[in-house]
Design a protein around this motif. Structure first.
Motif, short mmCIF file in Angstrom:
data_model
loop_
_atom_site.label_atom_id
_atom_site.label_comp_id
_atom_site.label_asym_id
_atom_site.label_seq_id
_atom_site.Cartn_x
_atom_site.Cartn_y
_atom_site.Cartn_z
N GLN A 112 0.88 -1.18 -0.04
CA GLN A 112 -0.16 0.15 0.02
C GLN A 112 0.92 1.30 -0.08
O GLN A 112 0.74 2.38 -0.53
CB GLN A 112 -0.77 -0.05 1.20
CG GLN A 112 -2.25 -1.11 1.12
CD GLN A 112 -2.89 -1.20 2.41
OE1 GLN A 112 -3.70 -0.35 2.72
NE2 GLN A 112 -2.55 -2.24 3.44
N GLN A 113 1.89 1.17 0.60
CA GLN A 113 2.83 2.37 0.46
C GLN A 113 3.51 2.57 -0.87
O GLN A 113 3.80 3.83 -1.10
CB GLN A 113 3.90 2.05 1.84
CG GLN A 113 3.65 2.31 3.32
CD GLN A 113 3.03 3.71 3.38
OE1 GLN A 113 2.00 4.00 3.27
NE2 GLN A 113 4.16 4.45 4.30
N SER A 114 3.80 1.49 -1.37
CA SER A 114 4.30 1.50 -2.74
C SER A 114 3.27 2.22 -3.63
O SER A 114 3.72 3.16 -4.56
CB SER A 114 4.77 0.28 -3.16
OG SER A 114 5.53 0.28 -4.21
N VAL A 115 2.10 1.59 -3.54
CA VAL A 115 1.01 2.38 -4.36
C VAL A 115 0.78 3.66 -4.18
O VAL A 115 0.70 4.46 -4.66
CB VAL A 115 -0.03 1.38 -4.09
CG1 VAL A 115 -1.35 2.32 -5.09
CG2 VAL A 115 0.03 0.19 -4.66
N ARG A 116 0.68 4.08 -2.85
CA ARG A 116 0.74 5.54 -2.38
C ARG A 116 1.67 6.49 -3.10
O ARG A 116 1.34 7.34 -3.45
CB ARG A 116 0.71 5.46 -0.91
CG ARG A 116 0.53 7.02 -0.18
CD ARG A 116 0.82 7.04 1.22
NE ARG A 116 0.74 8.24 1.77
CZ ARG A 116 0.89 8.70 3.01
NH1 ARG A 116 1.25 7.62 3.89
NH2 ARG A 116 0.94 9.77 3.51
N TYR A 117 2.85 5.95 -2.95
CA TYR A 117 3.94 6.90 -3.48
C TYR A 117 4.42 6.67 -5.09
O TYR A 117 5.22 7.68 -5.45
CB TYR A 117 5.04 6.77 -2.44
CG TYR A 117 4.85 7.36 -1.18
CD1 TYR A 117 4.86 8.52 -0.78
CD2 TYR A 117 5.13 6.32 -0.14
CE1 TYR A 117 4.53 9.04 0.49
CE2 TYR A 117 4.97 6.94 1.22
CZ TYR A 117 4.64 8.03 1.33
OH TYR A 117 4.35 8.77 2.85
N ALA A 118 4.01 5.76 -5.37
CA ALA A 118 4.17 5.43 -6.90
C ALA A 118 3.05 4.88 -7.65
O ALA A 118 3.09 3.71 -8.17
CB ALA A 118 5.52 4.51 -7.02
N PRO A 119 2.01 5.61 -7.57
CA PRO A 119 0.90 5.15 -8.22
C PRO A 119 0.67 5.10 -9.49
O PRO A 119 -0.07 4.08 -10.32
CB PRO A 119 -0.39 6.15 -7.71
CG PRO A 119 0.46 7.41 -7.70
CD PRO A 119 1.91 7.12 -7.14
N ALA A 120 1.59 5.62 -10.57
CA ALA A 120 1.45 5.74 -11.70
C ALA A 120 2.65 5.53 -12.42
O ALA A 120 2.81 5.89 -13.74
CB ALA A 120 0.77 7.02 -12.51
N ASN A 121 3.92 5.20 -11.73
CA ASN A 121 5.16 4.78 -12.41
C ASN A 121 4.93 3.49 -13.10
O ASN A 121 4.83 2.43 -12.40
CB ASN A 121 6.25 4.72 -11.22
CG ASN A 121 7.55 4.72 -11.70
OD1 ASN A 121 7.87 3.72 -12.60
ND2 ASN A 121 8.71 5.67 -11.45
N GLY A 122 5.09 3.49 -14.37
CA GLY A 122 4.96 2.13 -15.17
C GLY A 122 5.73 1.07 -14.64
O GLY A 122 5.16 -0.02 -14.56
N GLU A 123 7.00 1.27 -14.43
CA GLU A 123 7.89 0.23 -14.11
C GLU A 123 7.40 -0.40 -12.72
O GLU A 123 7.67 -1.58 -12.61
CB GLU A 123 9.33 0.59 -14.40
CG GLU A 123 9.92 1.00 -15.74
CD GLU A 123 9.64 -0.17 -16.72
OE1 GLU A 123 9.95 -1.30 -16.16
OE2 GLU A 123 9.19 -0.12 -17.73
N VAL A 124 7.22 0.49 -11.96
CA VAL A 124 6.76 0.05 -10.47
C VAL A 124 5.68 -0.65 -10.50
O VAL A 124 5.61 -1.55 -9.66
CB VAL A 124 7.00 1.49 -9.38
CG1 VAL A 124 6.74 0.78 -8.20
CG2 VAL A 124 8.60 1.92 -9.59
N VAL A 125 4.60 -0.17 -11.16
CA VAL A 125 3.31 -0.80 -11.23
C VAL A 125 3.42 -2.23 -11.71
O VAL A 125 3.13 -3.15 -11.08
CB VAL A 125 2.51 0.11 -12.15
CG1 VAL A 125 1.15 -1.00 -12.34
CG2 VAL A 125 2.06 1.31 -11.60
N LYS A 126 4.26 -2.31 -12.75
CA LYS A 126 4.49 -3.80 -13.50
C LYS A 126 5.38 -4.53 -12.50
O LYS A 126 4.79 -5.85 -12.31
CB LYS A 126 5.41 -3.69 -14.61
CG LYS A 126 4.52 -3.09 -15.92
CD LYS A 126 4.95 -3.21 -17.04
CE LYS A 126 6.51 -2.56 -17.19
NZ LYS A 126 7.19 -2.58 -18.42
#
Length: 237
Positions: free
Chosen positions: A149-163
């Motif tokens: 949840q913290q990762s989604v909170r701080y990188a909600p739309a970073n394509g590489e992190v989302v993948k």
């Protein structure tokens, strides 16, 4: 010249001298840090370029990189270089062949990433890296869901992190998925709605029994045109 003017001029000169000394001191510390971790930066560059390094060499430099954490260094480029080296070493470990080395590498990575988060608490990629390490050690659903949840909170739309998060989403237990349902749905909507269709299809290929119904639930609410585009690109459940 009035006395107060003389005093003011002297104070300004003193302030300027102090500022100059502070700037010189900071520059000296930055240079010292660059020299101190030059070998780590060099190795990180080689890894980024795809170089294949000897396992023993990588392990030795991973130990050296722990000095970044141990000494409380927070300079972003140095922290990033050290993390790349430590994670590359961790990827080489085999828990079945050399459990003790694997466990030590896991402990180092866990400690290093926590230090990195302390330096950059709003870096969603670091929260994800910690989630990956904690999942590999032993999944604790409340903790793992919090990290994701913290990762989604701080990188909600970073394509590489989302993948990359879907590496964990795909392996997580049902309890973790339930606890982090809102964050998972946000990632699914981002991927299915905004990522190139072929990329979404590839990322969500073979999601597994636990993730499949959640993927379908989000997919089912997409605009019909987007569904057609995804299906044409190979998306299927």
């Amino acid at each position: 010249m009035r006395r107060d003017g003389v005093v003011g001029s002297r104070l300004a000169l003193v302030a300027l001298a102090v500022a100059a000394a502070a700037t010189i001191g900071l520059a000296a510390r930055e240079l010292a840090a660059s020299v101190r971790f030059a070998s780590i930066s060099y190795l990180s560059d080689r890894l980024q370029d795809g170089a294949q390094l000897d396992a023993a060499v990588l392990s030795r430099y991973a130990q050296e990189a722990m000095a970044v954490s141990n000494e409380g260094v927070c300079r972003s480029d140095i922290v990033g270089d050290g993390l790349r080296v430590i994670l590359a070493d961790l990827d080489r470990q085999n828990s079945f062949a050399r459990y003790d080395a694997w466990a030590a590498a896991m402990e180092n990575a866990d400690r290093y990433i926590k230090h990195a988060i302390g330096c950059s608490p709003s870096d969603g990629n670091l929260w994800l890296r910690l989630a990956m390490v904690r999942w590999a050690i032993a999944e604790q659903p409340p903790l793992l869901s919090f990290l994701l949840q913290q990762s989604v909170r701080y990188a909600p739309a970073n394509g590489e992190v989302v993948k990359a998060r879907f590496i964990v989403w795909r392996k997580a237990s049902e309890q973790t998925l339930d606890l982090a349902a809102e964050a998972l749905n946000a990632d699914l909507r981002t991927l299915l709605l905004y990522a190139p269709a072929w990329e979404a299809a590839r990322t969500l290929k073979d999601p597994g029994d636990l993730l499949s119904p959640r993927v379908f639930a989000v997919f089912d609410r997409l605009p019909e045109e987007r569904k057609k585009v995804l299906k044409a690109s190979g998306f299927k459940l």
